[in-house]
Design a protein around this motif. Structure first.
Motif: not given
Ligand code: FES
Length: 154
Positions: A114-117, A120, A125, A129
């Motif tokens: 998860c890169i927090g974009c 989700l 995620c 996030n």
């Protein structure tokens, strides 16, 4: 004067592994040079192969043609060129290439996390996030931006 090592456009394209149209484009952009026989046939000094190869490799890692040209313009065409001269000409690329290598390494390493974009879309995620809470901090991949080793936290 015709040298036996000079290449026709077809030979040049075949050895370089590019279409003839690419050679014409590179020539129009000033990256490579050719000369004409009395019969008006295009010929390339064999040393131009290295310029094509450097251009192709640099393009493949996203170096703009203008920056490639700047480096190639610093290489003399009139004599055999030493490895030292090539290395000196490419010196301005060092920092830029190191930055790209670091970015690509991070991308490779974090592709599955998860890169927090805001998507989700990964199982992780909801952990990192939840309900896109990181979106309140700004746009983009919030677990990517400004962090050197995001993976270590995941
Ligand atoms: S990878 Fe997009 S929010 Fe987690």
């Amino acid at each position: 004067m015709v040298k036996s090592s000079d290449l026709s456009v077809g030979e040049m394209a075949e050895r370089a592994g590019v279409p003839v149209s690419t050679l014409h484009f590179y020539e129009a952009e000033g990256l490579i040079e050719s000369w004409r026989t009395p019969a008006n046939h295009r010929r390339y000094d064999r040393r131009e192969l290295r310029r094509v190869a450097i251009t192709r490799i640099a393009q493949s890692v996203g170096v703009p043609l203008a920056e490639i040209k700047l480096v190639l313009d610093g290489i003399p065409r009139t004599k055999a060129v030493s490895a030292k001269t090539w290395a000196r000409a490419a010196a301005p690329w060092q920092a830029m290439l190191e930055e790209r290598i670091a970015l690509m390494t991070r991308l490779k390493d974090q592709m599955g996390y998860c890169i927090g974009c805001g998507c989700l879309s990964l199982e992780s995620c909801p952990l990192y996030n939840s309900a896109d809470t990181l979106g309140q901090n700004g746009p983009g991949a919030r677990r990517w931006i400004g962090k050197q080793d995001e993976r270590a936290e995941i």
